[in-house]
Design a protein around this motif. Sequence first.
Motif, PDB file in Angstrom:
ATOM      1  N   SER A 155     124.563  54.635  58.668  1.00 53.06           N
ATOM      2  CA  SER A 155     124.455  55.719  59.625  1.00 53.06           C
ATOM      3  C   SER A 155     123.630  56.845  59.028  1.00 53.06           C
ATOM      4  O   SER A 155     123.576  57.021  57.814  1.00 53.06           O
ATOM      5  N   MET A 170     113.045  57.839  65.205  1.00 51.83           N
ATOM      6  CA  MET A 170     113.734  57.676  63.925  1.00 51.83           C
ATOM      7  C   MET A 170     113.400  56.329  63.314  1.00 51.83           C
ATOM      8  O   MET A 170     113.278  55.320  64.023  1.00 51.83           O
ATOM      9  N   GLY A 186     115.542  56.164  72.707  1.00 49.15           N
ATOM     10  CA  GLY A 186     116.287  54.954  72.381  1.00 49.15           C
ATOM     11  C   GLY A 186     115.844  53.744  73.178  1.00 49.15           C
ATOM     12  O   GLY A 186     116.389  52.655  73.012  1.00 49.15           O
ATOM     13  N   ARG A 221     120.688  54.436  68.361  1.00 43.10           N
ATOM     14  CA  ARG A 221     120.872  55.868  68.190  1.00 43.10           C
ATOM     15  C   ARG A 221     121.811  56.398  69.258  1.00 43.10           C
ATOM     16  O   ARG A 221     121.937  55.815  70.343  1.00 43.10           O
ATOM     17  N   ASN A 234     122.075  59.996  70.927  1.00 43.45           N
ATOM     18  CA  ASN A 234     121.495  61.339  70.988  1.00 43.45           C
ATOM     19  C   ASN A 234     122.548  62.417  71.246  1.00 43.45           C
ATOM     20  O   ASN A 234     122.323  63.585  70.943  1.00 43.45           O
ATOM     21  N   THR A 272     122.919  60.904  65.840  1.00 46.93           N
ATOM     22  CA  THR A 272     123.004  59.893  64.798  1.00 46.93           C
ATOM     23  C   THR A 272     122.115  58.697  65.114  1.00 46.93           C
ATOM     24  O   THR A 272     121.846  58.388  66.282  1.00 46.93           O
ATOM     25  N   VAL A 273     121.674  58.042  64.078  1.00 45.87           N
ATOM     26  CA  VAL A 273     120.955  56.776  64.195  1.00 45.87           C
ATOM     27  C   VAL A 273     121.635  55.806  63.229  1.00 45.87           C
ATOM     28  O   VAL A 273     122.059  56.191  62.145  1.00 45.87           O
ATOM     29  N   SER A 274     121.754  54.558  63.666  1.00 42.56           N
ATOM     30  CA  SER A 274     122.458  53.563  62.879  1.00 42.56           C
ATOM     31  C   SER A 274     121.591  52.339  62.637  1.00 42.56           C
ATOM     32  O   SER A 274     120.658  52.076  63.402  1.00 42.56           O
ATOM     33  N   CYS A 298     116.635  57.035  55.990  1.00 41.95           N
ATOM     34  CA  CYS A 298     116.272  57.290  57.369  1.00 41.95           C
ATOM     35  C   CYS A 298     115.254  58.426  57.388  1.00 41.95           C
ATOM     36  O   CYS A 298     115.199  59.254  56.469  1.00 41.95           O
TER      37      CYS A 298
END
Length: 124
Positions: free
Chosen positions: A21, A34, A55, A72, A74, A78-80, A96
């Motif tokens: 994450s 991202m 996304g 992600r 929004n 977060t972005v995973s 990231c």
Amino acid sequence: QVQLVESGGRLVQAGGSLRLSCAASGGTFSRYAMGWFRQAPGKEREFVAAISGSGGYTYDAYSVKGRFFISRDNAKNTVSLQMNSLKPEDTAVYYCAATRYYGDYGNSVRYDYWGQGTQVTVSS
């Protein structure tokens, strides 16, 4: 100024899964595409995956296609990176990064902000 903090890296056996994450702060998250990059000892940093600001579009490196999945949220900034079927060659520090620009997401110089990285080690 955008700050990025990665988490989730650890030691895992080959064939296992991990979810990384990245939490962002300090900017309008949805305005940034991202990306995830990785760097193994003695090697150059390489592109892993990227996702558009909305996304709606994702991009994967050939080496991880079908095994790694970027997403992600929004609302949570977060972005995973879901990593499945891990291999010893996936061992690296994973970073990231955020970019304001469109396109060429595999090019690290296009990214404006970077996290400090999280270590992923895959044992055989």
